[in-house]
Design a protein around this motif. Structure first.
Motif, PDB file in Angstrom:
ATOM      1  N   TRP A 108      -2.212  33.397  28.652  1.00  0.00           N
ATOM      2  CA  TRP A 108      -0.765  33.376  28.842  1.00  0.00           C
ATOM      3  C   TRP A 108      -0.196  34.747  28.472  1.00  0.00           C
ATOM      4  CZ3 TRP A 108       1.695  28.531  29.943  1.00  0.00           C
ATOM      5  CH2 TRP A 108       0.848  27.407  29.864  1.00  0.00           C
TER       6      TRP A 108
ATOM      7  N   GLU B 112       9.104  24.805  37.031  1.00  0.00           N
ATOM      8  CA  GLU B 112       7.830  24.317  36.507  1.00  0.00           C
ATOM      9  C   GLU B 112       7.250  23.230  37.405  1.00  0.00           C
ATOM     10  OE1 GLU B 112       4.578  24.304  33.928  1.00  0.00           O
ATOM     11  OE2 GLU B 112       6.235  25.721  34.147  1.00  0.00           O
TER      12      GLU B 112
ATOM     13  N   GLN C 127       3.200  33.735  38.027  1.00  0.00           N
ATOM     14  CA  GLN C 127       4.377  32.995  38.471  1.00  0.00           C
ATOM     15  C   GLN C 127       5.510  34.006  38.611  1.00  0.00           C
ATOM     16  OE1 GLN C 127       4.307  29.536  39.044  1.00  0.00           O
ATOM     17  NE2 GLN C 127       2.126  29.857  38.740  1.00  0.00           N
TER      18      GLN C 127
ATOM     19  N   THR D  70       0.418  32.339  33.492  1.00  0.00           N
ATOM     20  CA  THR D  70       0.205  31.092  32.774  1.00  0.00           C
ATOM     21  C   THR D  70      -1.165  30.502  33.087  1.00  0.00           C
ATOM     22  OG1 THR D  70       1.000  29.509  34.429  1.00  0.00           O
ATOM     23  CG2 THR D  70       2.679  30.676  33.147  1.00  0.00           C
TER      24      THR D  70
ATOM     25  N   ASP E  74      -4.905  30.493  36.313  1.00  0.00           N
ATOM     26  CA  ASP E  74      -6.227  30.713  35.744  1.00  0.00           C
ATOM     27  C   ASP E  74      -7.310  30.914  36.796  1.00  0.00           C
ATOM     28  OD1 ASP E  74      -8.202  30.569  33.482  1.00  0.00           O
ATOM     29  OD2 ASP E  74      -8.837  28.818  34.640  1.00  0.00           O
TER      30      ASP E  74
ATOM     31  N   SER F  66      -1.714  28.034  34.854  1.00  0.00           N
ATOM     32  CA  SER F  66      -1.788  27.638  36.267  1.00  0.00           C
ATOM     33  C   SER F  66      -2.279  28.774  37.157  1.00  0.00           C
ATOM     34  CB  SER F  66      -0.424  27.144  36.755  1.00  0.00           C
ATOM     35  OG  SER F  66       0.514  28.193  36.752  1.00  0.00           O
TER      36      SER F  66
ATOM     37  N   THR G 236       8.753  27.246  28.977  1.00  0.00           N
ATOM     38  CA  THR G 236       8.047  26.116  29.575  1.00  0.00           C
ATOM     39  C   THR G 236       8.817  24.869  29.180  1.00  0.00           C
ATOM     40  OG1 THR G 236       5.921  27.247  29.364  1.00  0.00           O
ATOM     41  CG2 THR G 236       5.880  24.868  29.742  1.00  0.00           C
TER      42      THR G 236
ATOM     43  N   LYS H  21       5.877  24.993  40.546  1.00  0.00           N
ATOM     44  CA  LYS H  21       5.215  26.248  40.195  1.00  0.00           C
ATOM     45  C   LYS H  21       4.277  26.764  41.275  1.00  0.00           C
ATOM     46  CE  LYS H  21       2.006  23.626  37.290  1.00  0.00           C
ATOM     47  NZ  LYS H  21       1.631  23.378  35.871  1.00  0.00           N
TER      48      LYS H  21
ATOM     49  N   THR I  81      10.642  33.735  28.376  1.00  0.00           N
ATOM     50  CA  THR I  81       9.938  32.757  29.213  1.00  0.00           C
ATOM     51  C   THR I  81      10.027  31.378  28.566  1.00  0.00           C
ATOM     52  OG1 THR I  81       7.871  33.391  28.131  1.00  0.00           O
ATOM     53  CG2 THR I  81       8.331  34.364  30.286  1.00  0.00           C
TER      54      THR I  81
ATOM     55  N   LYS J 124       6.554  32.563  19.494  1.00  0.00           N
ATOM     56  CA  LYS J 124       7.056  31.504  20.373  1.00  0.00           C
ATOM     57  C   LYS J 124       7.661  30.387  19.533  1.00  0.00           C
ATOM     58  CE  LYS J 124       4.101  31.993  24.457  1.00  0.00           C
ATOM     59  NZ  LYS J 124       3.019  31.381  25.274  1.00  0.00           N
TER      60      LYS J 124
ATOM     61  N   TYR K  54       5.763  35.059  34.765  1.00  0.00           N
ATOM     62  CA  TYR K  54       4.959  34.592  33.630  1.00  0.00           C
ATOM     63  C   TYR K  54       3.537  34.388  34.128  1.00  0.00           C
ATOM     64  CZ  TYR K  54       4.495  31.885  29.203  1.00  0.00           C
ATOM     65  OH  TYR K  54       4.179  31.437  27.943  1.00  0.00           O
TER      66      TYR K  54
END
Length: 353
Positions: free
Chosen positions: A236, A169, A159, A200, A204, A202, A244, A172, A242, A262, A198
């Protein structure tokens, strides 16, 4: 809201006029319907139309149309059912507030799979599992240099450019870029806090083959995670800063922290009516607008936990969460639990509400 649809007293018989059609717009009619469904009484909506400059006769005609429309009346009935459901869900909130143990995320240092299932998985409650992945090779090996050495000169999906859109988001897909991993690594090495890029879950699908050499460093959680045929989790990686935003997932998730920290804020699934859910699984609340603490007027209780390397956070399906990286972070998330986790089959609320 009253059980019956609101109406104006002394309304004239329902009729349309060419004058009304010529001055009213579909946007104004949609606003009339929205105001009525939000609970404004017809007289208040009429006053609002008067301020807009519409003539009294046109206002009466339009309010006749709106309040006597069978679709409006059907929507009111549907809304009453939703209000009943919201009330029933609010009972969970009231009962939880009686139990101090449920006003923080429980921490477990050693828990049997059957206890995890009954206390947390089946109960739809979060839990912070400490030290459960300490023996994974990834905990010793994974660093930016190690990962870059494995992927060599490959390209990665990331991203990128998220700060150009406050709704990054939700949008995205528009920020997905394919670029040399070295480009991402160089920016990460700058140490500059950023929410602009980032890697993430998404990303993948595009990164599956590239990052496959990493999976040998992932261990197991017998009795909690069930190994899948091809792969076990989602990768991730990003800089400090960053974010979400608040959202909920359609599955139970286990968020495992490999490197960095985090901060995660959580809101219970039964507090959905307080989460300003306007589309699909997203909330309009910004992270700073919902600080950790007890419920306040029109705001839910917010739990907060900081994930350290080696921690695993169980995120129950339907629970709202907001995630912020406090350092450069690497992590994995898993959905392949030992128990049923397919909750999306009957989920249909993808659109705007």
């Amino acid at each position: 809201m009253a059980a019956n649809p609101p109406t104006l007293s002394g309304l004239a018989p329902l009729r349309l006029s060419t004058q009304s059609a010529s001055v009213m717009t579909e946007e104004l009619r949609a606003e009339i319907a929205d105001r009525l469904l939000q609970g404004q009484v017809p007289d208040d909506v009429s006053r609002w139309l008067s301020i807009k400059g519409l003539a009294p006769q046109i206002i009466r005609e339009e309010m006749n149309i709106a309040t006597r429309d069978p679709f409006y009346r059907g929507t009111i009935r549907l809304q009453q059912r939703q209000l009943k459901r919201d009330w029933q869900l609010s009972l969970f909130r009231r009962l939880v507030e009686l139990d101090p143990a449920q006003q923080a995320v429980p921490v477990e240092t050693a828990i049997a799979p059957e206890d995890f299932r009954s206390r947390y998985y089946a109960a739809n409650r979060p839990a912070l599992l400490k030290g459960v992945i300490d023996d994974w090779p990834a905990m010793m090996k994974w660093s930016l240099d190690y990962i870059e050495g494995l992927v060599s000169d490959g390209t990665v999906s990331v991203q990128w450019g998220r700060e150009a859109d406050p709704d990054y988001e939700r949008s995205k897909a528009a920020f997905k870029r394919i670029m040399p991993f070295a480009t991402v690594a160089e920016r990460l090495r700058s140490g500059e806090p950023s929410n602009d890029y980032y890697v993430t879950a998404s990303n993948d699908d595009e990164n599956d083959a590239l990052l496959a050499p990493l999976w040998k460093d992932i261990g197991s959680l017998p009795g909690i995670l069930a190994p899948e045929k091809e792969r076990d989790g989602f990768f991730w990686m990003g800089p400090q800063g960053t974010i979400t935003p608040f959202h909920h997932d359609l599955t139970n998730n286990l968020l495992c922290q490999i490197a960095g920290r985090k901060r995660v804020k959580l809101v219970a699934s039964w507090d959905a009516e307080l989460m300003k859910n306007d589309r699909h699984c997203f909330s309009q609340w910004q992270g700073e607008e919902l600080p950790a603490g007890p419920p306040k007027k029109n705001k839910p209780r917010v739990l907060e936990v900081v994930l350290e390397p080696g921690d695993a956070l169980f995120l129950p399906v339907g629970w709202w969460h907001h995630v912020e990286a406090l350092d450069f972070t690497i992590g994995m998330s898993f959905t392949n639990f030992a128990w049923p986790n397919d909750h999306a089959e009957d989920y249909r609320a993808f659109g705007n509400f």
